[in-house]
Design an enzyme around this catalytic site. Structure first.
Site: not given
Ligand code: ATP
Ligand code: MG
Length: 555
Positions: A268, A258, A34
């Site tokens: 983020k 994760r 995102e």
């Molecule tokens: P955050 O909670 O940090 O904002 P998010 O999952 O909302 O992370 P996205 O932009 O939706 O962020 O993530 C893109 C991809 O990266 C998704 O498939 C997500 O599952 C993966 N991802 C995000 N954070 C992690 C993590 N800490 N470890 C492994 N994969 C991750």
């Molecule tokens: Mg997300």
């Protein structure tokens, strides 16, 4: 790197699918960020995983921006994400945006309404939450649930046309208000948001929810293996339900754990707070766990890839010791970075028997780990800068550096013997004195002496000045997100220490931003992006050894 390692569970699934001829053996993954912030090291794992699987199985990997929430998304983030993925060494097969599918998603929603699987609800967010029930109590059906298909079609079109205010209506899937999985109790599909979108502008005022965008986007792109993190495991039945009712390409979702890292935060939302509240200088502050911060700090892309590969893919949430990452960084930098001399905390060393005005130029090897690393010229003269800690007026036990009477080798140069020091009125040491042994020249040593200490130095008249930024952990404790109170209470107040007057070898005068070196005995450093030829700035990337563990144990 780890050719011999056994398959991780995702590779097993994929190999079974290929063996079974599923999707004609085709493997197509995607990385779906995102664009609401910069990528962090957790994302790097996901990138290495998705792109890595595609590479390993001759498949494809798309980059898809999951941009269904207009409020938090920005083009700046899109650009940074693309830049980070490229820097990590991956290329995407297609660049897509969930927002490109808004029209198709709208049509899918209309299809579901027509099939009697979706309805427009007038309930407020609070009412919907209230009617949801809980694990022990079934939910209540909304009075709008029994609306006719015709009415739903009309109302949904009016929602799109902007007839209603934010929150006035929603579109919900008609599944089962008593379903044991709460996510299947008539989940929201669309909400009204009169907001400007970074790509579609003001074209839309209704936006699909994650659950009605992600799986459908996967399906449109014919993704075979849609890999996401574990918190989405309960969404999987819904992912499957929508695809089944729509009869579209059957993508499948797989979850992995994760990845978190000690002494930092990873969401983020939290990182944005650190940026906005100026706890750091920006998303790419070298202390940030972002890919851009790590790049600026001097972490090589290969180290991030190695880190992602070595820790493996787990099914359970885990927190990895940052020391693991630093190990990978050191291992990479050890092979690639030139050794140079820099004096961080200088005091002057005067070689009293070395003639004034004379100089030697030494050829010094750049990297003992790299036979093709070449050499550089290092000037030597009567006055040198050395580290203050390399002299003691009264030598402690096992102190093999400079102290009256002690001999040390000046790296790549001569053996010297300390004869004493000068002090100012306050008792501070202002100069250390020594004599040198002309016959002990490095490489041509006929002195027959062996000395226990070797110290680094920089010739005073030839030295350049630089600013060096020393970094430490951003947080004082291992898992600030998991602690009571606000995670910001645990910020390490000493995470950055600026040394304005560091002396470096003249060979470094032309060093360019991004260039990595080892300051002998001091650690790995790189030229900061803010550095200019007039004002050189170095970041400490990582220490030579893990000093932190010892510190903690000492208490
Ligand atoms: P955050 O909670 O940090 O904002 P998010 O999952 O909302 O992370 P996205 O932009 O939706 O962020 O993530 C893109 C991809 O990266 C998704 O498939 C997500 O599952 C993966 N991802 C995000 N954070 C992690 C993590 N800490 N470890 C492994 N994969 C991750
Ligand atoms: Mg997300």
């Amino acid at each position: 790197m780890s050719e011999e390692r056994s398959l991780n569970f995702l590779e097993e699934i994929i190999e079974n699918d290929i063996a079974a001829g599923k999707n004609n053996g085709r493997v197509h993954t995607r990385f779906p960020p995102e664009p609401n912030g910069y990528l962090h090291i957790g994302h790097a794992t996901s990138i290495c995983l998705n792109f890595g699987l595609a590479r390993k199985y001759n498949g494809k990997c798309n980059l898809r921006f999951d941009d269904t929430n207009p409020v938090t998304e920005e083009t700046e983030y899109v650009e940074s994400i693309k830049n980070d993925i490229k820097w990590l060494g991956f290329e995407w097969d297609g660049e897509y945006y969930a927002s490109d599918y808004f029209e198709t998603l709208y049509e899918y929603a209309v299809t579901l309404i027509k099939k009697g699987f979706a309805y427009v609800d007038d309930s407020t967010a609070e009412e919907i939450a209230e009617m949801k029930g809980n694990l022990n109590t079934p939910g209540k059906e909304s009075p709008c649930r029994s609306r006719s298909i015709e009415e739903n079609l009309r109302l949904f079109e009016e929602m799109r046309d902007g007839k209603y205010k934010d929150g006035e209506k929603t579109l919900r899937a008609k599944i089962d208000m008593a379903h044991p999985n709460l996510l299947l109790r008539d989940p929201l599909m669309y909400r009204i948001k009169h907001e400007h979108h970074h790509r579609t502008g003001d074209q839309w005022c209704i936006y699909p929810m994650y659950d009605f965008a992600h799986g459908q986007s996967d399906s449109i792109e014919e993704i075979t293996h849609s890999i996401c993190t574990l918190e989405f495991i309960h969404h999987r039945p819904l992912y499957d339900w929508f695809i089944e009712q729509l009869g579209i390409f059957p993508s499948h979702q797989y979850e992995f754990a994760r990845r978190n890292l000690t002494y930092t935060v990873m969401s983020k939302r939290k990182l944005l707070q650190l940026v906005n509240e100026k706890h750091v200088s920006g998303w790419n502050d070298p202390r940030m766990p972002t890919i851009s911060g790590m790049r600026r700090r001097g972490y090589p892309a290969a180290a991030l890839r190695q880190f992602s590969d070595t820790i493996g893919i787990a099914r359970r949430e885990n927190i990895v010791d940052i020391a693991m990452l630093e190990f990978c960084v050191r291992e990479n930098l050890n092979k690639t970075s030139n050794r140079v001399m820099a004096v961080l905390d200088p005091v002057k060393l005067v070689i009293t028997n070395y003639p004034e005005g004379k100089e030697d130029i030494f050829d010094a090897g750049n990297n003992p780990e790299d036979p093709n690393g070449g050499t550089r010229q290092v000037p030597f003269s009567r006055e040198l800068w050395i580290e203050r800690e390399d002299f003691m007026e009264v030598a402690a036990k096992k102190y093999f550096r400079l102290a009256p009477g002690n001999m040390v080798r000046l790296k790549s140069a001569y053996i010297v013997q300390c004869t004493g020091c000068l002090k100012d009125d306050a008792g501070n040491i202002t100069e250390v004195h020594c004599t040198y042994l002309p016959e002990s020249k490095s490489g041509h040593d006929t002195s027959g002496l062996t000395v226990k200490g070797t110290i680094h130095w920089v010739s005073v008249p030839h030295a350049r000045t630089a600013e060096v930024r020393m970094y430490d952990r951003l947080f004082r404790i291992e898992d600030p997100s998991n602690e009571e109170g606000n995670f910001k209470d645990y910020i390490n107040p000493d995470s950055m220490n600026v040394l304005p007057g560091v002396y470096i070898e003249p060979a470094l005068a032309g060093a360019k931003p991004g260039e990595a070196v080892q300051f002998m005995r001091k650690g790995y450093f790189c030229v900061d992006t803010e550095s200019t030829p007039d004002k050189l700035i170095f970041n400490r990337t990582v220490t030579l050894k893990d000093a932190w563990v010892k510190e903690v144990k000492k208490g």
